[in-house]
Motif scaffolding. Structure first.
Motif, mmCIF file in Angstrom:
data_model
loop_
_atom_site.group_PDB
_atom_site.id
_atom_site.type_symbol
_atom_site.label_atom_id
_atom_site.label_comp_id
_atom_site.label_asym_id
_atom_site.label_seq_id
_atom_site.Cartn_x
_atom_site.Cartn_y
_atom_site.Cartn_z
ATOM 1 N N SER A 96 -58.032 -137.627 -83.695
ATOM 2 C CA SER A 96 -57.640 -136.639 -82.673
ATOM 3 C C SER A 96 -58.806 -136.278 -81.767
ATOM 4 C CB SER A 96 -57.101 -135.379 -83.355
ATOM 5 O OG SER A 96 -55.976 -135.680 -84.127
ATOM 6 N N LEU A 97 -59.234 -137.231 -80.960
ATOM 7 C CA LEU A 97 -60.362 -136.970 -80.056
ATOM 8 C C LEU A 97 -59.915 -136.979 -78.605
ATOM 9 C CD1 LEU A 97 -63.331 -138.963 -81.625
ATOM 10 C CD2 LEU A 97 -62.910 -136.513 -81.667
ATOM 11 N N ASN A 98 -58.837 -136.283 -78.310
ATOM 12 C CA ASN A 98 -58.362 -136.167 -76.936
ATOM 13 C C ASN A 98 -59.461 -135.583 -76.056
ATOM 14 O OD1 ASN A 98 -56.844 -134.314 -74.778
ATOM 15 N ND2 ASN A 98 -55.575 -136.088 -75.254
ATOM 16 N N VAL A 99 -60.121 -134.544 -76.527
ATOM 17 C CA VAL A 99 -61.274 -133.945 -75.844
ATOM 18 C C VAL A 99 -62.516 -134.557 -76.475
ATOM 19 C CG1 VAL A 99 -62.531 -131.805 -75.414
ATOM 20 C CG2 VAL A 99 -60.028 -131.813 -75.338
ATOM 21 N N LEU A 100 -63.290 -135.264 -75.657
ATOM 22 C CA LEU A 100 -64.449 -136.003 -76.166
ATOM 23 C C LEU A 100 -65.669 -135.752 -75.276
ATOM 24 C CD1 LEU A 100 -65.492 -138.084 -78.232
ATOM 25 C CD2 LEU A 100 -64.757 -139.857 -76.647
ATOM 26 N N PRO A 101 -66.527 -134.804 -75.667
ATOM 27 C CA PRO A 101 -67.747 -134.562 -74.885
ATOM 28 C C PRO A 101 -68.657 -135.789 -74.869
ATOM 29 C CG PRO A 101 -67.352 -132.799 -76.478
ATOM 30 C CD PRO A 101 -66.394 -133.906 -76.796
ATOM 31 N N LYS A 102 -69.437 -135.934 -73.837
ATOM 32 C CA LYS A 102 -70.328 -137.083 -73.665
ATOM 33 C C LYS A 102 -71.292 -137.222 -74.837
ATOM 34 C CE LYS A 102 -72.518 -140.287 -71.055
ATOM 35 N NZ LYS A 102 -72.926 -141.317 -71.995
#
Length: 127
Positions: free
Chosen positions: A20-26
């Motif tokens: 569940s890595l829909n939001v993935l910071p750089k």
């Protein structure tokens, strides 16, 4: 099996599943890419790398910052009306909820599973 923070040291693991890595910071993408470059195997779930840490859509296709490290990108994704088959060198199964049309970035990439016919599509994974 361990459940760890995605920022945890990963070098001791042969396989990391990040469903569940829909939001993935750089910075997290860089951490996971380093793990892959050092021989680790990373499995992502649908719609991974779609947004940055501010929940904003990324301009590049999914998996966003991880596309180069993973050797592919998502061309399209589909919400499924019903289950449909998938098969390949990893076996047989059924897919439900989401499907993604993937494109490999290198001729050396190996596609391990492909979707079968359903919902009007002949395949949604391509080599």
């Amino acid at each position: 099996m361990d459940v760890v923070s995605p920022y945890a040291p990963l070098e001791g693991y042969k396989l990391v599943v990040a469903p569940s890595l829909n939001v993935l910071p750089k910075d997290l993408a860089d951490h996971l890419a380093d793990y892959v470059r050092n021989g680790g195997h990373l499995v992502l779930g649908p719609r991974s790398g779609m947004k940055d840490e501010f929940n904003s859509l990324l301009p590049q296709r999914q998996p966003g910052f991880l596309a180069d490290a993973l050797g592919g990108r998502v061309e399209q994704y589909y919400a499924l009306e019903k289950d449909f088959p998938a098969s390949g060198s990893w076996g047989l199964g059924n897919v439900s909820i989401w499907a993604e049309q993937l494109k490999t970035l290198s001729p050396d990439d190996e596609v391990l599973l492909k979707y079968g016919k359903s919902n009007g599509c002949s395949t949604v994974s391509q080599q």
